[in-house]
Write an enzyme that holds these catalytic residues in place. Structure first.
Site, PDB file in Angstrom:
ATOM      1  N   ASN A  15       0.893  -1.176   0.000  1.00  0.00           N
ATOM      2  CA  ASN A  15       0.000   0.000   0.000  1.00  0.00           C
ATOM      3  C   ASN A  15       0.922   1.215   0.000  1.00  0.00           C
ATOM      4  OD1 ASN A  15      -2.685   1.006   2.284  1.00  0.00           O
ATOM      5  ND2 ASN A  15      -2.521   1.261   0.091  1.00  0.00           N
ATOM      6  N   CYS A  75      -5.292   5.755   8.177  1.00  0.00           N
ATOM      7  CA  CYS A  75      -4.626   4.835   7.252  1.00  0.00           C
ATOM      8  C   CYS A  75      -3.754   3.890   8.068  1.00  0.00           C
ATOM      9  CB  CYS A  75      -3.784   5.626   6.257  1.00  0.00           C
ATOM     10  SG  CYS A  75      -2.970   4.560   5.063  1.00  0.00           S
ATOM     11  N   ASN A  77      -1.846   1.130   7.092  1.00  0.00           N
ATOM     12  CA  ASN A  77      -0.503   0.895   6.536  1.00  0.00           C
ATOM     13  C   ASN A  77       0.324   2.172   6.603  1.00  0.00           C
ATOM     14  OD1 ASN A  77      -0.798  -1.867   5.800  1.00  0.00           O
ATOM     15  ND2 ASN A  77      -2.064  -1.240   4.074  1.00  0.00           N
ATOM     16  N   HIS A 152     -15.837   0.509   6.074  1.00  0.00           N
ATOM     17  CA  HIS A 152     -15.483  -0.707   5.319  1.00  0.00           C
ATOM     18  C   HIS A 152     -16.706  -1.595   5.145  1.00  0.00           C
ATOM     19  CE1 HIS A 152     -11.122  -0.095   5.330  1.00  0.00           C
ATOM     20  NE2 HIS A 152     -11.361   0.553   6.462  1.00  0.00           N
ATOM     21  N   GLU A 201     -10.211   0.357  -2.602  1.00  0.00           N
ATOM     22  CA  GLU A 201     -10.218   1.464  -1.643  1.00  0.00           C
ATOM     23  C   GLU A 201     -10.996   2.660  -2.156  1.00  0.00           C
ATOM     24  OE1 GLU A 201      -6.866   2.873   0.543  1.00  0.00           O
ATOM     25  OE2 GLU A 201      -5.886   0.931   0.357  1.00  0.00           O
ATOM     26  N   CYS A 210      -4.652  -2.886   2.466  1.00  0.00           N
ATOM     27  CA  CYS A 210      -5.310  -1.811   3.209  1.00  0.00           C
ATOM     28  C   CYS A 210      -5.289  -2.217   4.682  1.00  0.00           C
ATOM     29  CB  CYS A 210      -6.739  -1.615   2.707  1.00  0.00           C
ATOM     30  SG  CYS A 210      -7.639  -0.349   3.627  1.00  0.00           S
ATOM     31  N   THR A 212      -6.532  -0.616   7.516  1.00  0.00           N
ATOM     32  CA  THR A 212      -7.826  -0.533   8.207  1.00  0.00           C
ATOM     33  C   THR A 212      -8.770  -1.610   7.651  1.00  0.00           C
ATOM     34  OG1 THR A 212      -8.414   1.244   6.677  1.00  0.00           O
ATOM     35  CG2 THR A 212      -7.752   1.899   8.895  1.00  0.00           C
ATOM     36  N   GLY A 213      -8.615  -1.912   6.351  1.00  0.00           N
ATOM     37  CA  GLY A 213      -9.431  -2.965   5.730  1.00  0.00           C
ATOM     38  C   GLY A 213      -9.085  -4.336   6.291  1.00  0.00           C
TER      39      GLY A 213
END
Ligand SMILES: N[C@@H](CCC[C@H](N)C(=O)O)C(=O)O
Length: 267
Positions: A15, A75, A77, A152, A201, A210, A212-213
């Site tokens: 990322n 974010c 990452n 998400h 995203e 991602c 948070t994903g």
């Protein structure tokens, strides 16, 4: 007005973002720069732009702009890469750092080998607004929506290779249920502690990872009885480990942070 901006390209599990220390190189219109610089053919090429600044309530602050110029709250990452940046560029000697984001203060724990940050564990806080939903219309999916600061939508599938992410991603990102749009994750359970995930995203399209994903996916898997509290999320660009601590209710994300190159660009 500074004419040349020094930046660093870094990635966390693929990322990739452009990082700028705005205490040295203030950026007047970051939304516009994120669009311009993120372009692969005519810019630097990235998933977005991250600004590292000072904070009155934490050690540092982070702002993140997607490739379309929209500002996100958080974010995962990127926060690991900020930890690597501030340590390796000598902005701090601390190995535990607090970071102000639009989604609150996050705590980073740096893992150091030979004076280099090899991985970072981020306390991502508590997942919010967890809701199982059934989508209607063209994509009648059974999904879970979760906020990790940013929104998400996680859907588990039998075979992740059957998903046409470049078609479903943009449609679900703008599904009417999500007025602020959403990040879209498809995931396949490999076993009780391994999940394969792919992501579309919000504001950046298909990315290799991602953070948070990954957290949202691990939460959705646990909530749906598919995994335990700790698992590896395997994405196109790399793997992060997510643990949902029972005692604190917080999500801990551990993963790599990698510097690609330093550069300079006209403002
Ligand atoms: N890649 C990030 C999330 C970036 C923001 C996202 N596209 C949004 O708009 O919410 C991560 O690693 O968490």
């Amino acid at each position: 007005m500074i004419n040349k901006i020094k930046f660093t390209k870094m990635h966390g599990a693929g990322n990739d973002y452009i990082y700028v220390d705005v205490t040295k190189y203030p950026i007047v219109a970051p939304e516009r720069k994120a669009i311009e610089w993120s372009k692969y053919h005519t810019g630097i090429g990235s998933d977005g732009l991250i600004l590292i600044g000072t904070s009155e309530i934490a050690d540092f602050s982070m702002r993140i702009f997607n490739a379309d110029g929209s500002e996100a709250m958080m974010c995962g990452n990127g926060s690991r890469c900020v930890g690597k940046y501030v340590y390796e560029y000598g902005l701090t000697h601390q190995t535990e750092i607090t970071l102000e984001t639009l989604a609150g203060i996050k705590v980073l724990k740096l893992n150091i080998e030979n004076s280099k940050v090899t991985s970072v564990t981020v306390d991502m806080g508590t997942p919010l607004e967890i809701e199982r939903i059934r989508l209607e219309g063209k994509y009648p999916l059974q999904s879970t929506r979760i906020s990790m600061g940013n929104p998400h939508l996680v859907t588990f599938v039998e075979d992740i290779t059957s998903i046409n992410l470049s078609e479903t991603g943009p449609e679900l990102e703008r599904y009417p249920l999500f007025p602020d749009r959403t990040n879209v994750e498809f995931a396949q359970i490999i076993d009780k502690d391994k999940i394969r995930m792919r992501v579309w995203e919000r504001g950046s399209g298909i990315t290799q990872a991602c953070g948070t994903g990954a957290c949202a996916t691990a939460v959705a898997a646990f909530e749906n009885g598919l995994t335990g509290r700790k698992c590896d999320i395997i994405m196109d660009g790399g793997t992060v480990t997510i643990e949902w601590e029972q005692a604190s209710g917080h999500i801990l994300m551990t993963g790599p942070a990698t510097k690609v190159f330093d550069g300079e660009i006209e403002n």
